[in-house]
Design a protein around this motif. Structure first.
Motif, PDB file in Angstrom:
ATOM      1  N   UNK A   1       0.923  -1.167   0.050  1.00 55.90           N
ATOM      2  CA  UNK A   1       0.028  -0.012  -0.007  1.00 55.90           C
ATOM      3  C   UNK A   1       0.982   1.108   0.123  1.00 55.90           C
ATOM      4  N   UNK A   2       0.434   2.236  -0.831  1.00 58.65           N
ATOM      5  CA  UNK A   2       1.566   3.506  -1.124  1.00 58.65           C
ATOM      6  C   UNK A   2       0.968   4.369   0.136  1.00 58.65           C
ATOM      7  N   UNK A   3       1.948   4.885   0.948  1.00 60.83           N
ATOM      8  CA  UNK A   3       1.680   5.787   1.919  1.00 60.83           C
ATOM      9  C   UNK A   3       2.270   7.190   1.606  1.00 60.83           C
ATOM     10  N   UNK A   4       1.430   8.228   1.161  1.00 59.24           N
ATOM     11  CA  UNK A   4       1.812   9.322   0.582  1.00 59.24           C
ATOM     12  C   UNK A   4       0.869  10.507   1.346  1.00 59.24           C
TER      13      UNK A   4
ATOM     14  N   UNK B   1       5.680  -0.772  -7.480  1.00 58.49           N
ATOM     15  CA  UNK B   1       5.388  -1.303  -6.312  1.00 58.49           C
ATOM     16  C   UNK B   1       4.109  -2.263  -6.245  1.00 58.49           C
ATOM     17  N   UNK B   2       3.402  -1.909  -7.527  1.00 53.49           N
ATOM     18  CA  UNK B   2       1.911  -2.805  -7.657  1.00 53.49           C
ATOM     19  C   UNK B   2       1.272  -2.600  -6.478  1.00 53.49           C
ATOM     20  N   UNK B   3       1.266  -1.205  -5.802  1.00 51.98           N
ATOM     21  CA  UNK B   3       0.221  -1.144  -4.839  1.00 51.98           C
ATOM     22  C   UNK B   3      -1.189  -1.337  -4.807  1.00 51.98           C
ATOM     23  N   UNK B   4      -2.030  -2.010  -3.917  1.00 52.36           N
ATOM     24  CA  UNK B   4      -3.392  -2.198  -4.057  1.00 52.36           C
ATOM     25  C   UNK B   4      -4.093  -0.906  -3.439  1.00 52.36           C
ATOM     26  N   UNK B   5      -3.596  -0.270  -2.652  1.00 53.16           N
ATOM     27  CA  UNK B   5      -4.298   0.898  -1.983  1.00 53.16           C
ATOM     28  C   UNK B   5      -3.198   2.018  -1.864  1.00 53.16           C
ATOM     29  N   UNK B   6      -4.039   3.036  -1.810  1.00 50.32           N
ATOM     30  CA  UNK B   6      -3.060   4.276  -1.476  1.00 50.32           C
ATOM     31  C   UNK B   6      -3.651   5.014  -0.173  1.00 50.32           C
ATOM     32  N   UNK B   7      -2.992   5.535   0.879  1.00 48.14           N
ATOM     33  CA  UNK B   7      -3.315   6.245   1.938  1.00 48.14           C
ATOM     34  C   UNK B   7      -2.635   7.554   1.854  1.00 48.14           C
ATOM     35  N   UNK B   8      -3.536   8.520   1.778  1.00 48.94           N
ATOM     36  CA  UNK B   8      -3.021   9.727   1.015  1.00 48.94           C
ATOM     37  C   UNK B   8      -3.710  10.977   1.860  1.00 48.94           C
TER      38      UNK B   8
ATOM     39  N   UNK C   1      11.148   1.962   1.445  1.00 46.57           N
ATOM     40  CA  UNK C   1      11.582   3.088   1.135  1.00 46.57           C
ATOM     41  C   UNK C   1      12.288   3.200   0.003  1.00 46.57           C
ATOM     42  N   UNK C   2      11.877   4.342  -0.702  1.00 47.73           N
ATOM     43  CA  UNK C   2      12.375   4.615  -2.054  1.00 47.73           C
ATOM     44  C   UNK C   2      13.898   5.827  -1.827  1.00 47.73           C
ATOM     45  N   UNK C   3      14.943   5.532  -2.521  1.00 43.88           N
ATOM     46  CA  UNK C   3      16.052   6.118  -2.215  1.00 43.88           C
ATOM     47  C   UNK C   3      15.570   7.575  -2.949  1.00 43.88           C
ATOM     48  N   UNK C   4      16.490   8.461  -2.395  1.00 36.96           N
ATOM     49  CA  UNK C   4      16.432   9.941  -2.812  1.00 36.96           C
ATOM     50  C   UNK C   4      17.423  10.410  -3.632  1.00 36.96           C
ATOM     51  N   UNK C   5      17.697   9.331  -4.728  1.00 35.10           N
ATOM     52  CA  UNK C   5      18.827   9.714  -5.645  1.00 35.10           C
ATOM     53  C   UNK C   5      18.630  10.935  -6.611  1.00 35.10           C
ATOM     54  N   UNK C   6      19.668  11.586  -6.824  1.00 33.26           N
ATOM     55  CA  UNK C   6      19.643  12.805  -7.614  1.00 33.26           C
ATOM     56  C   UNK C   6      19.282  12.472  -9.144  1.00 33.26           C
ATOM     57  N   UNK C   7      19.774  11.425  -9.538  1.00 28.50           N
ATOM     58  CA  UNK C   7      19.223  11.175 -11.078  1.00 28.50           C
ATOM     59  C   UNK C   7      18.794   9.723 -11.331  1.00 28.50           C
ATOM     60  N   UNK C   8      18.081   9.460 -12.390  1.00 24.65           N
ATOM     61  CA  UNK C   8      17.441   8.336 -12.483  1.00 24.65           C
ATOM     62  C   UNK C   8      16.323   7.897 -11.742  1.00 24.65           C
ATOM     63  N   UNK C   9      15.483   6.982 -12.016  1.00 23.77           N
ATOM     64  CA  UNK C   9      14.359   6.358 -11.035  1.00 23.77           C
ATOM     65  C   UNK C   9      14.817   5.959  -9.984  1.00 23.77           C
ATOM     66  N   UNK C  10      13.886   6.342  -8.643  1.00 27.54           N
ATOM     67  CA  UNK C  10      14.268   5.999  -7.380  1.00 27.54           C
ATOM     68  C   UNK C  10      14.167   4.497  -7.198  1.00 27.54           C
ATOM     69  N   UNK C  11      15.015   3.727  -6.440  1.00 29.63           N
ATOM     70  CA  UNK C  11      15.258   2.437  -6.123  1.00 29.63           C
ATOM     71  C   UNK C  11      14.672   2.259  -4.902  1.00 29.63           C
ATOM     72  N   UNK C  12      13.503   1.284  -4.989  1.00 30.23           N
ATOM     73  CA  UNK C  12      12.785   0.719  -3.660  1.00 30.23           C
ATOM     74  C   UNK C  12      13.590  -0.244  -2.795  1.00 30.23           C
ATOM     75  N   UNK C  13      13.691   0.213  -1.645  1.00 32.34           N
ATOM     76  CA  UNK C  13      14.722  -0.800  -0.604  1.00 32.34           C
ATOM     77  C   UNK C  13      13.671  -1.257   0.101  1.00 32.34           C
ATOM     78  N   UNK C  14      13.913  -2.579   0.304  1.00 35.03           N
ATOM     79  CA  UNK C  14      12.969  -3.541   0.850  1.00 35.03           C
ATOM     80  C   UNK C  14      13.435  -3.866   2.351  1.00 35.03           C
TER      81      UNK C  14
END
Length: 525
Positions: A67-70, A110-117, A180-193
């Motif tokens: 679930x995405x937590x935004x 992430x294929x999130x099934x729900x979003x908490x926003x 948690x997604x990395x806060x990289x300066x370039x490219x797509x963020x990486x999802x750290x499990x």
């Protein structure tokens, strides 16, 4: 690696949310969180966590689905995060300052099934949903607007409709806990499990023994909960000992920070503040800077970027409080190399946190000698399992027991470590490595300089030269020649910046890190 004897071993089953609930079972009436709307007691927190778990399961979200937590920092954030963990569901905490394209990518990835926003973020989320190719089944809204989008659910009524889930999911310590997604300066963020046990280890190895958190503390973090640093500061650490946490939805400007320091929100003053060097510089330059007698700070923590010696000394001189500077990462979840209260060595990042091992290696993976610059590798129990769906990057970063940090350091004779810059930011000028951080730290010692960032540019011969982008303090003046001479007087002559450009501000990530790639783009035009 040997863990400290005082840290208990985890059993076959471990659910981090249940662990925190158990730790605070005798504090039901005490305030766990204070946000802009009011306070949430530990007893209320437990009930809402269990209700959230029941609600997500009833909506059809299954164990280990994402679930995405935004959400902006507020009491609903820990309820949502820990509620998902309690149910064995995996919350994916994301940066609230991104754009709809970023969220569309994260939803698909992430294929999130729900979003908490948060209600204020609904328009950006809706734009992401409109372009996403992955279908999200449910949108649950905290602090909703008067009119909700079709199909969306308001969080508070949803919790009220569900009885608390009686038992947590029987997760194991190494089961997937959260991303948690990395806060990289370039490219797509990486999802750290990260696993259920990882947050536990950060609290047991750093929050309690190094920072000395107790239930008498009040914590306040400039770094938001969706960052690895902020998650420890505002959730894992305080909830592990029963401390109270102040949450702030707005950006941590000096004025907003001082308002909390002075107890103008919730009627309590923080005893621990967690910040970053960029923020400290802004505070010390602010006309609203409070006096030491106006605050109750006993300790200040810094991470995200190395703390310049001069900045730490000025802060301590004003408040009579130490800044404990450390380094952590999204991949390691929190700080693993740090100064210690009463043993602060400004200008260094301190000592390895007990429970973590540090090695400095050269390009051929050989250990470097004391005083030599090397790439920092860390080994410890809070390391992420992998980057989701990115085997190449996972193999490059997670090397058996060791994690490659991407930072360069020098080990000093007294056992401390001095930051030498990012591995990809190091500059080789005339065949000699130059640390941008060292030059930046010297520039900010000039009384007219607020901030500085140094990059490498190529001259007509294709040779690397240093260029500094400098932000002056309001009303202050300095020339390019002044600053070049200032650096030459304090560093080896070859380290002075060959070019200096004065700018109104520096581009930064949401974590406050300087986006050097944007400065490189600016330098090319």
């Amino acid at each position: 690696m040997n863990h400290p004897d005082s840290v208990p071993k985890l059993g076959a089953h471990f659910n981090f949310a249940q662990h925190l609930i158990t730790r605070n079972s005798a504090r039901a009436a005490k305030a766990a969180f204070i946000d802009d709307q009011g306070a949430l007691s530990f007893g209320e927190l437990e009930q809402r966590i269990r209700r959230m778990a029941a609600a997500l399961l009833n909506l059809g979200v299954r164990r280990e689905e994402r679930v995405l937590l935004l959400m902006h920092d507020c009491c609903d954030w820990p309820v949502s995060f820990l509620g998902a963990l309690y149910a064995g569901i995996v919350p994916v905490a994301v940066n609230t300052l991104l754009n709809s394209d970023d969220y569309a990518y994260m939803l698909l990835h992430s294929r999130a099934q729900a979003v908490l926003v948060s209600g204020a973020l609904l328009p950006t989320l809706q734009a992401a949903l409109d372009q996403a190719t992955h279908e999200v089944k449910h949108v649950i809204v905290s602090n909703p607007p008067a009119v909700l989008p079709a199909g969306a659910l308001a969080l508070a009524p949803l919790l009220a409709q569900h009885a608390p889930l009686h038992e947590p999911a029987p997760t194991r310590p190494d089961d997937p806990g959260f991303w948690l997604y990395s806060s990289g300066s370039t490219g797509r963020p990486k999802g750290a499990l990260h696993t259920h046990a990882n947050a536990y280890w950060t609290a047991e190895l750093y929050g309690t023994p190094v920072l000395g958190l107790t239930e008498r503390d009040v914590c306040f973090s400039a770094a938001k909960l969706f960052f690895a640093y902020g998650l420890g500061n505002s959730l894992s650490f305080p909830l592990s000992v029963g401390a109270t946490t102040i949450l702030m939805a707005e950006r941590p400007t000096p004025d907003a920070t001082f308002k909390r320091w002075l107890g103008e929100v919730g009627g309590v003053k923080p005893t621990l503040f967690f910040g970053a060097p960029t923020g400290f510089a802004g505070m010390l330059a602010s006309p609203g800077l409070p006096g030491k007698k106006d605050v109750k700070l006993r300790l200040v923590s810094s991470a995200g970027e190395a703390l310049p010696r001069e900045l730490g000394e000025r802060f301590t001189a004003h408040f009579c409080v130490e800044i404990v500077d450390g380094i952590g990462s999204t991949e390691m979840l929190h700080v693993y190399l740090s100064n210690r209260p009463g043993q602060v060595r400004y200008g260094t990042t301190g000592y390895p946190v007990p429970g973590y091992d540090i090695e400095l290696r050269d390009e051929d993976q050989r250990l470097v000698s004391e005083g030599e610059l090397g790439d920092l590798y860390v080994r410890g129990p809070s390391a992420a399992v992998m980057y989701w769906g990115n085997r190449e990057k996972s193999r490059d970063t997670f090397l058996g027991d060791w994690t490659k940090s991407g930072d360069k350091y020098v080990r000093n004779a007294d056992g401390t470590y001095t930051y030498g810059g990012r591995s990809d930011d190091m500059l080789k000028v005339s065949g000699i490595y130059v640390s941008p951080f060292e030059v930046e730290s010297t520039l900010v010692q000039h009384p007219a300089v607020l901030e500085a960032a140094v990059i490498g540019i190529n001259d007509e011969q294709g040779l690397t030269k240093t260029k500094a982008f400098v932000v002056l303090k309001q009303g202050a003046e300095a020339s390019e020649a002044d600053l070049k001479n200032f650096v030459k007087e304090r560093l080896a002559p070859y380290k002075y910046p060959r070019h200096i450009e004065f700018v109104p501000d520096l581009p930064k990530t949401a974590t406050g890190k300087i986006q050097r790639f944007k400065l490189r783009e600016l330098a090319r035009h």
